[in-house]
Design a protein around this motif. Structure first.
Motif, PDB file in Angstrom:
ATOM      1  N   ASP A  40     -43.017 -71.940   9.909  1.00 36.36           N
ATOM      2  CA  ASP A  40     -43.040 -71.315   8.762  1.00 36.36           C
ATOM      3  C   ASP A  40     -42.909 -71.809   7.451  1.00 36.36           C
ATOM      4  N   VAL A  77     -37.921 -72.354   9.158  1.00 38.43           N
ATOM      5  CA  VAL A  77     -38.492 -70.805   9.186  1.00 38.43           C
ATOM      6  C   VAL A  77     -39.248 -70.058  10.056  1.00 38.43           C
ATOM      7  N   LEU A  78     -39.106 -69.193  10.924  1.00 38.63           N
ATOM      8  CA  LEU A  78     -39.576 -69.184  12.369  1.00 38.63           C
ATOM      9  C   LEU A  78     -40.035 -67.573  11.894  1.00 38.63           C
ATOM     10  N   ARG A  79     -41.252 -68.267  12.507  1.00 38.48           N
ATOM     11  CA  ARG A  79     -42.047 -65.988  12.386  1.00 38.48           C
ATOM     12  C   ARG A  79     -42.798 -66.402  13.651  1.00 38.48           C
ATOM     13  N   SER A 137     -44.363 -62.782  15.664  1.00 42.15           N
ATOM     14  CA  SER A 137     -44.782 -62.122  15.445  1.00 42.15           C
ATOM     15  C   SER A 137     -45.823 -61.516  16.921  1.00 42.15           C
ATOM     16  N   GLY A 163     -34.637 -63.283   8.199  1.00 40.52           N
ATOM     17  CA  GLY A 163     -35.424 -63.539   6.964  1.00 40.52           C
ATOM     18  C   GLY A 163     -36.325 -62.388   6.719  1.00 40.52           C
ATOM     19  N   THR A 218     -44.537 -58.451  12.972  1.00 40.03           N
ATOM     20  CA  THR A 218     -44.195 -59.692  12.191  1.00 40.03           C
ATOM     21  C   THR A 218     -42.974 -60.218  11.143  1.00 40.03           C
ATOM     22  N   THR A 238     -39.262 -62.911  10.173  1.00 41.79           N
ATOM     23  CA  THR A 238     -39.188 -64.312   9.874  1.00 41.79           C
ATOM     24  C   THR A 238     -37.209 -64.477   9.923  1.00 41.79           C
ATOM     25  N   THR A 272     -34.292 -67.236  10.085  1.00 41.86           N
ATOM     26  CA  THR A 272     -34.227 -68.795   9.046  1.00 41.86           C
ATOM     27  C   THR A 272     -33.499 -69.602  10.342  1.00 41.86           C
TER      28      THR A 272
END
Length: 140
Positions: free
Chosen positions: A58, A72-74, A76, A110, A127, A129, A131
């Motif tokens: 992200d 930043v990893l999302r 889902s 996150g 979902t 997030t 860091t």
């Protein structure tokens, strides 16, 4: 002269870590999870191939010293119901929080997990997030 470095693909590394870690987990909601950075081609509303865990980048902010990057990893997660989507998302985050290695040095929470429903398929999803601190790879 400034050091020449590259920052590895954090999403790909997270997928590698999650594939291995989730395959070894005893929780029923983690069984058979597909992990990747894109939706599988064979997936359709009629055959959602659940559970599905997608990892996306992200955003990234390289540190001025070039010794660290923050990304930043999302994550889902699509699953049979919201409870299982939520639980698998939390498990994936917990596994990444404890998976420090040569690429992903550390992570911190996150947002989320936030529950939802996929508008195209009607499948439950969650979902979140996190860091991640990413180690550089020196260029020679």
């Amino acid at each position: 002269m400034k050091a020449r470095v590259l920052f590895p693909d954090a999403a790909a590394e997270a997928c590698t870590l999650l594939r291995t870690a989730l395959a070894a987990r005893p929780e029923a909601y983690a069984a058979g999870a597909t992990v990747g950075t894109k939706v599988p081609d064979a997936r359709s509303p009629e055959d959602p191939r659940l559970p599905l865990v997608l990892v996306a980048l992200d955003g990234a902010t390289p540190h001025p010293s070039r010794l660290n990057a923050e990304v930043v990893l999302r994550i889902s997660v699509w699953h049979a119901d919201n409870d299982q989507a939520h639980d698998l998302a939390q498990l994936a985050a917990a596994l990444l929080h404890t998976a420090a290695g040569p690429v992903i040095r550390s992570t911190r929470p996150g947002t989320g997990p936030v529950p939802g429903v996929d508008p195209d398929s009607g499948v439950a999803l969650a979902t979140l997030t996190l860091t991640a601190n990413i180690a550089p790879t020196p260029l020679t």
